[in-house]
Design a protein around this motif. Sequence first.
Motif, short mmCIF file in Angstrom:
data_model
loop_
_atom_site.label_atom_id
_atom_site.label_comp_id
_atom_site.label_asym_id
_atom_site.label_seq_id
_atom_site.Cartn_x
_atom_site.Cartn_y
_atom_site.Cartn_z
N PRO A 1 -13.91 0.48 9.46
CA PRO A 1 -12.86 0.65 8.46
C PRO A 1 -12.02 -0.61 8.22
N ILE A 2 -11.40 -0.62 7.07
CA ILE A 2 -10.46 -1.66 6.66
C ILE A 2 -9.14 -0.97 6.32
N ALA A 3 -8.04 -1.42 6.93
CA ALA A 3 -6.72 -0.87 6.55
C ALA A 3 -5.78 -2.02 6.24
N VAL A 4 -5.05 -1.87 5.15
CA VAL A 4 -4.02 -2.86 4.77
C VAL A 4 -2.79 -2.09 4.31
N ALA A 5 -1.65 -2.39 4.92
CA ALA A 5 -0.38 -1.73 4.58
C ALA A 5 0.58 -2.77 4.01
N ILE A 6 1.12 -2.49 2.83
CA ILE A 6 1.97 -3.46 2.13
C ILE A 6 3.28 -2.78 1.76
N PRO A 7 4.42 -3.32 2.24
CA PRO A 7 5.69 -2.66 1.93
C PRO A 7 6.14 -2.93 0.49
N ALA A 8 6.96 -2.02 -0.03
CA ALA A 8 7.60 -2.20 -1.33
C ALA A 8 9.10 -2.05 -1.12
N LYS A 9 9.87 -2.10 -2.19
CA LYS A 9 11.33 -2.02 -2.02
C LYS A 9 11.80 -0.56 -2.03
N ASN A 10 11.75 0.08 -3.19
CA ASN A 10 12.18 1.47 -3.28
C ASN A 10 11.02 2.45 -3.22
N GLU A 11 9.83 1.95 -3.50
CA GLU A 11 8.64 2.80 -3.45
C GLU A 11 8.13 2.90 -2.01
N PRO A 12 7.43 4.00 -1.70
CA PRO A 12 6.75 4.06 -0.39
C PRO A 12 5.69 2.95 -0.33
#
Lengths: 359, 359
Positions: free
Chosen positions: A159-170
């Motif tokens: 598997p490949i997982a990438v998590a990217i934060p945003a400001k007001n969005e999840p």
Amino acid sequence: MKNFSYKKLFQFTQAIFEKIGFLEKEAILATQALLQADLRGIDSHGVARLSGYVRLWEAGRLNPKPNIQVLYETPSTATLDGDSGVGLVVAQKAMEIAIQKAETYGTGWVAVQNSNHFGIAGYHAMLALQKNMIGIALTNASPLVAPTFSTDRLLGTNPIAVAIPAKNEPPFVADFATTTASNGKLEILERKGEKAPWGWLQDAQGNITTDTQARKQGGALLPLGSDYEHGSHKGYCLGALVDIFSGVFSGANYALWVPPFVNYLPLPQNPVGKGIGHFLGAIRVDAFRPADEFLNHMDNWIQTFRNAKAVEGKRVLIPGEPERIAEQERLRNGIPLMPSVVEDLYNLAEKFKILFPQN
Amino acid sequence: MKNFSYKKLFQFTQAIFEKIGFLEKEAILATQALLQADLRGIDSHGVARLSGYVRLWEAGRLNPKPNIQVLYETPSTATLDGDSGVGLVVAQKAMEIAIQKAETYGTGWVAVQNSNHFGIAGYHAMLALQKNMIGIALTNASPLVAPTFSTDRLLGTNPIAVAIPAKNEPPFVADFATTTASNGKLEILERKGEKAPWGWLQDAQGNITTDTQARKQGGALLPLGSDYEHGSHKGYCLGALVDIFSGVFSGANYALWVPPFVNYLPLPQNPVGKGIGHFLGAIRVDAFRPADEFLNHMDNWIQTFRNAKAVEGKRVLIPGEPERIAEQERLRNGIPLMPSVVEDLYNLAEKFKILFPQN
């Protein structure tokens, strides 16, 4: 199906890890990682596998008190020896180091050898979000997948997982196997006695088949894309990249040598490395532009895709959205477990003489 | 089809870039990148596009003498402003910086804004091989692809390229669009008046169609996986990641705002960034373990896959192998060009009053 509260399953799972010798702190870390799968609706990778981890320990293949050590490093990279610890814990230590390196150098990258399965990749990638970083998690796994034009099983579902934060969005959280379909989905079809859709697996001669039994008769899962005409060579490239980053970078096993999770399969002969391998990465949100600019544009990216025109009766999803909805629902209403999983946990309770929660 | 020698096409292409104002050194860099596509058999991305680059220049969208500058950096990362230069050159400067950073910090990562198309991603990833490094190249591109369950075109064919050196074996070079099929393949089918295979594109309502004309009637290319049952949501994740790493990281445009390569399409209104975006990475082969260990295991990885049992009548390929064979053959026998491409180049020769080679 019966629902169990997250809290009670947590206490139970932590107790089992402690019974097989985990330090309390590491039992908690392992439980957090494992149950995240159940919360996010990836039932195949959660408590359903707890007895599997116990069997690995019984077989002497899982060290409950590993001495996890940095073997090698440069300013932005490190290689970690998991000392046969459980990947659920080892990968978290690796992400901690990746985050520390990213704090100083902008990015941090940690390859891991001598580990075991780490649950869902998404959990480890998401650890970086807590530090306002982008997280990446890869792992290789025992071979179930044939490269394009081959009848040999040489790749895991990798598997490949990438998590990217945003400001007001999840956050944006991609987490997917590099196969057309997961092994878990095939297991469910097999239990129901149903056929698989075209393109999910091949038989021993390399012909695409809808017979889920083919997996046990020399067949294989297919890389994302299914066949050459539909880009399976690209899925093969992806699975290969995950195998190389996780196994060849770190000094773990790769290809056919990756040890199986189930302890009834023999360990591959002449291993080329130690245990299974992971690859973790952390990138500061302000590594390329001021944090606020980046986070605002992530909000805009997410809103643009969410508001895209949908096919009739459907909704355009942001990666991670279905899992986040499942998590909210299951924290509220409990985690549904199949009777076979409940029985499995009940047997563990008996074996270790601890109470199994009734709900 | 008529064959032209690499050397003569090189001289011609370099001359055209110089005629539109490139410095000699940058004309050579641009030509190297562009013709690598023709050598490697990716005909859609080579000299067939030379007149397209000239038209971008005529439209004032391509700066022949860009002042390429680092806008922002951390030890392992940088963001580059391409100053509307051609991606063929800008991405090479970016990879140079990534390599310098990797020399000191183990890895180097450069996001690029304000660029134009860069040819084939594989060329830029392979630049790292010359320094015994692993190279990564991503780029976003004008929107032709619909996310799963959408009828809007929000993503480009957004390729991923990763080049990994080995010791005695040729390098592993993955380079692929994150769609089921490339736009180039669809163009060829359209020219021949043939239908597309199932799963390559959808019509304006989001139904899968075999009609190549659908691209011009509100339809879209499909992400790798084709439909949800076959994992198109994974292809959508991949295309999205390339868009975010290339566009949102760098301050370039992303999603529907990525400007088109062809100058007859209008520029998107209210751009969210500058030009198109790339993302380049370099990793030292000794970033995670001693170089020799790594390279030996890459040899073993490659040999293991090459020697895997093949489906009858087929061969198991290592990523990059077909392109390497094409390169050897075309360096020997010349590059075959379709009559329409030859005519296009002939018209450029007339326009700029330079000689067009006869073979």
